[in-house]
Design a protein around this motif. Structure first.
Motif, PDB file in Angstrom:
ATOM      1  N   ASP A 271      -3.400  -8.272   4.240  1.00 39.32           N
ATOM      2  CA  ASP A 271      -3.953  -9.600   4.552  1.00 39.32           C
ATOM      3  C   ASP A 271      -4.299  -9.659   6.034  1.00 39.32           C
ATOM      4  O   ASP A 271      -3.523  -9.232   6.894  1.00 39.32           O
ATOM      5  CB  ASP A 271      -2.937 -10.691   4.216  1.00 39.32           C
TER       6      ASP A 271
ATOM      7  N   ARG B 269       0.826  -1.214   0.000  1.00 43.58           N
ATOM      8  CA  ARG B 269       0.000   0.000   0.000  1.00 43.58           C
ATOM      9  C   ARG B 269       0.863   1.269   0.000  1.00 43.58           C
ATOM     10  O   ARG B 269       0.347   2.378   0.048  1.00 43.58           O
ATOM     11  CB  ARG B 269      -0.914   0.002   1.218  1.00 43.58           C
TER      12      ARG B 269
ATOM     13  N   ARG C 242     -12.180  -7.826  10.076  1.00 45.39           N
ATOM     14  CA  ARG C 242     -11.239  -6.820   9.546  1.00 45.39           C
ATOM     15  C   ARG C 242     -11.624  -5.424  10.029  1.00 45.39           C
ATOM     16  O   ARG C 242     -10.777  -4.644  10.462  1.00 45.39           O
ATOM     17  CB  ARG C 242     -11.215  -6.860   8.019  1.00 45.39           C
TER      18      ARG C 242
ATOM     19  N   MET D 167     -15.216  -9.670   6.764  1.00 43.12           N
ATOM     20  CA  MET D 167     -15.378  -8.208   6.759  1.00 43.12           C
ATOM     21  C   MET D 167     -15.551  -7.630   8.166  1.00 43.12           C
ATOM     22  O   MET D 167     -14.877  -6.656   8.528  1.00 43.12           O
ATOM     23  CB  MET D 167     -16.550  -7.795   5.873  1.00 43.12           C
TER      24      MET D 167
ATOM     25  N   LYS E 186     -17.773 -13.240   3.316  1.00 44.80           N
ATOM     26  CA  LYS E 186     -17.704 -11.818   3.689  1.00 44.80           C
ATOM     27  C   LYS E 186     -18.318 -11.561   5.063  1.00 44.80           C
ATOM     28  O   LYS E 186     -17.896 -10.669   5.780  1.00 44.80           O
ATOM     29  CB  LYS E 186     -18.430 -10.954   2.643  1.00 44.80           C
TER      30      LYS E 186
ATOM     31  N   GLN F  81     -11.132  -0.684   8.738  1.00 48.23           N
ATOM     32  CA  GLN F  81     -11.143  -0.658   7.274  1.00 48.23           C
ATOM     33  C   GLN F  81     -11.742  -1.954   6.739  1.00 48.23           C
ATOM     34  O   GLN F  81     -11.678  -2.994   7.392  1.00 48.23           O
ATOM     35  CB  GLN F  81      -9.709  -0.513   6.736  1.00 48.23           C
ATOM     36  N   LEU F  82     -12.310  -1.878   5.542  1.00 45.40           N
ATOM     37  CA  LEU F  82     -12.848  -3.082   4.901  1.00 45.40           C
ATOM     38  C   LEU F  82     -11.856  -3.691   3.916  1.00 45.40           C
ATOM     39  O   LEU F  82     -12.033  -4.829   3.471  1.00 45.40           O
ATOM     40  CB  LEU F  82     -14.159  -2.755   4.171  1.00 45.40           C
ATOM     41  N   HIS F  83     -10.846  -2.929   3.559  1.00 40.66           N
ATOM     42  CA  HIS F  83      -9.837  -3.415   2.602  1.00 40.66           C
ATOM     43  C   HIS F  83      -8.462  -3.059   3.138  1.00 40.66           C
ATOM     44  O   HIS F  83      -8.306  -2.132   3.920  1.00 40.66           O
ATOM     45  CB  HIS F  83     -10.057  -2.787   1.228  1.00 40.66           C
TER      46      HIS F  83
ATOM     47  N   THR G  39     -18.176   0.859   6.427  1.00 36.69           N
ATOM     48  CA  THR G  39     -17.443   0.125   7.462  1.00 36.69           C
ATOM     49  C   THR G  39     -18.230   0.117   8.767  1.00 36.69           C
ATOM     50  O   THR G  39     -18.321  -0.911   9.447  1.00 36.69           O
ATOM     51  CB  THR G  39     -16.054   0.766   7.687  1.00 36.69           C
TER      52      THR G  39
END
Length: 494
Positions: free
Chosen positions: A468, A377, A457, A454, A450, A463-465, A403
């Protein structure tokens, strides 16, 4: 062995500009391609603008970028040294040489003493400006007799020495980028060659140095095109063969204006300090003004050496797009070994207070895992402060409404309780646990996909993204995850 010799000859008046690095890069690539020599020369005759540590910054910036010269000025144990057959390579140490060659031009009647004061020259310039015609020096001292010159010199009058340009002469030279260029001598004023302080101007020193150092190709910015007729004529006046010229297009900003400090970072050291990879900067910079025959965007230096050609250098300015550079640099970071990026990241993590210097050795594997979790990132290493922040703040703040919605899902309490139960049985989280825990929670709660990943996380990172999930779990460790579970329960599930 080729007799091709090129030189990069900056003035130590500041830190190395991105445009200068590109010139040095093209010098280096061309010399390597032809089996020739690349020389680093310092043109320090403008003493009023001299910056004390500019030479050291210059050499360090070039070495950081992997652009190593064969001859000229080097740093050894922090000291400036010179190596090569054609030294000195610092112009201020060559004054006796310039004195010898200016005498030759004076004797030939191809140069003359000028006693005009600064006030007179300023007055001429103002008059020309009002008339809308800046012709340059008016030749006032051009035809003084020997007696008049001697009398003024004997009286101790201050003087410069100017080149006596011929009248109405077509001066022609070939440019490897722009082709044949012809400029009439009437468009060129009588350039000062020796200043009143006894130092040569760039225009005189560059010709003498290029000849004596056997330079075959002069690669420089297009702003020097209008000065090249003076240089070509001086080579002719001395009876020397002029080198071949290559005038590179200007490096522009996104607004198609010359890149300058007011537009943001422009010094090589700015990009180094931010944590750009030198190989990425060099790769991108090579393409600012040059286009390869292929559509490739990623080149090693060896590939650049094989493919580069002045035939494909543009005649118009090349845009230095910082967003494109970030994209290129991000690609290099993603493809780099995590150990390499970890070593580069450690100083930033220490500076930002995320780790202590004395803990680096004992926590190295954890630091490596931290870097691995966010490496993909990063646009540049200095971004690690911003990108790593979520790993050190247990107050989870959902990044957006989506989120927050996920965090408030009806299955979230069940998931977090199951996660907590697994953690309670551990002393600490290892990599094996972090890789298996989500499967364990899924089996225990019968929640999949998900709906499983989701919320966890979101609870751990806000955050959703992103990185890993197993890497986040390992880097956070048991206590931080427990703290985050409690925070989410207290703030979003009641």
């Amino acid at each position: 062995m080729s007799d091709i010799r090129v030189r990069f000859a900056p003035s130590p008046t500041g830190y190395v500009h991105i445009g200068s690095l590109r010139t040095a890069l093209y010098d280096y690539i061309f010399a390597k391609q032809k089996g020739g020599k690349y020389i680093l020369r310092i043109e320090d005759t403008d003493r009023t603008r001299y910056v004390d540590d500019a030479i050291e910054n210059l050499i360090n910036s070039l070495l950081w970028a992997g652009i190593e010269h064969d001859e000229g000025v080097f740093l050894e144990d922090g000291k400036i040294v010179q190596k090569g057959e054609y030294g000195p390579y610092i112009q201020s140490e060559r004054l006796d040489i310039y004195k010898k060659y200016i005498e030759i031009l004076l004797e030939k009647g191809l140069a003359y003493y000028c006693f005009c004061t600064k006030e007179r020259l300023d007055s001429i310039r103002e008059e020309q400006k009002k008339a809308g015609c800046l012709k340059g020096y008016d030749g006032h001292c051009r035809n003084l007799s020997e007696e008049e010159v001697k009398a003024k010199l004997d009286a101790g009058e201050s003087y410069t020495i100017r080149l006596k340009m011929p009248e109405d002469k077509e001066i022609v030279f070939d440019d490897l980028v722009r082709g044949k260029i012809t400029i009439n001598s009437n468009e060129v004023d009588d350039q000062v060659l020796i200043k009143s302080d006894g130092f040569p101007t760039y225009h005189f020193a560059v010709v003498v140095d290029d000849y004596l150092m056997k330079i075959t190709h002069v690669i420089r910015g297009e702003e020097w095109i209008t000065s090249t007729p003076k240089h070509v004529y001086m080579f002719e006046a001395f009876g020397w063969e002029a080198p071949k010229y290559v005038h590179l297009p200007t490096v522009l900003n996104n607004e198609k204006k010359k890149l300058s400090k007011r537009h943001g970072d422009v010094a090589v050291s700015d990009f180094k300090e931010k944590g750009y990879l030198p190989e990425a900067l060099v790769n991108y910079l090579a393409l600012v003004g040059w286009s390869p025959e292929s559509n490739k965007e990623f080149f090693t230096v060896e590939e650049l050496i094989n493919e580069f050609s002045f035939d494909r250098v543009s005649k118009t300015g090349g845009v230095f797009d910082r967003d494109k550079l970030k994209w290129v640099n991000a690609n290099y970071i993603r493809n780099a070994d995590v150990e390499k990026i970890t070593e580069l990241a450690i100083p930033y993590l220490i500076k930002d207070g995320y780790i202590k210097e004395e803990d680096v050795e004992s926590k190295y594997e954890w630091i490596k895992a931290l870097v691995a979790s966010i490496k993909d990132r990063l646009s540049y290493i200095g971004e690690i402060d911003e990108k790593a922040k979520f790993l050190f703040d247990n107050e989870i703040k959902p990044e957006n409404e989506e989120t927050l919605e996920v965090l408030k899902g009806e299955q979230v309490p069940t998931l977090l309780d199951a996660f907590k139960e697994e953690l309670d049985e551990l002393d600490q989280i290892d990599e094996e646990f972090s890789k298996k825990i989500m499967k364990t929670i899924g089996k225990k709660t019968k929640i999949k996909g998900k709906q499983l990943f989701m919320p966890v996380r979101a609870a751990l990172s806000g955050q959703l993204h992103g990185p890993d999930l197993d890497k986040i779990i390992y880097v956070l460790g048991k206590q931080n995850i427990l703290n985050r579970i409690e925070y989410v329960k207290d703030n979003y599930l009641n």
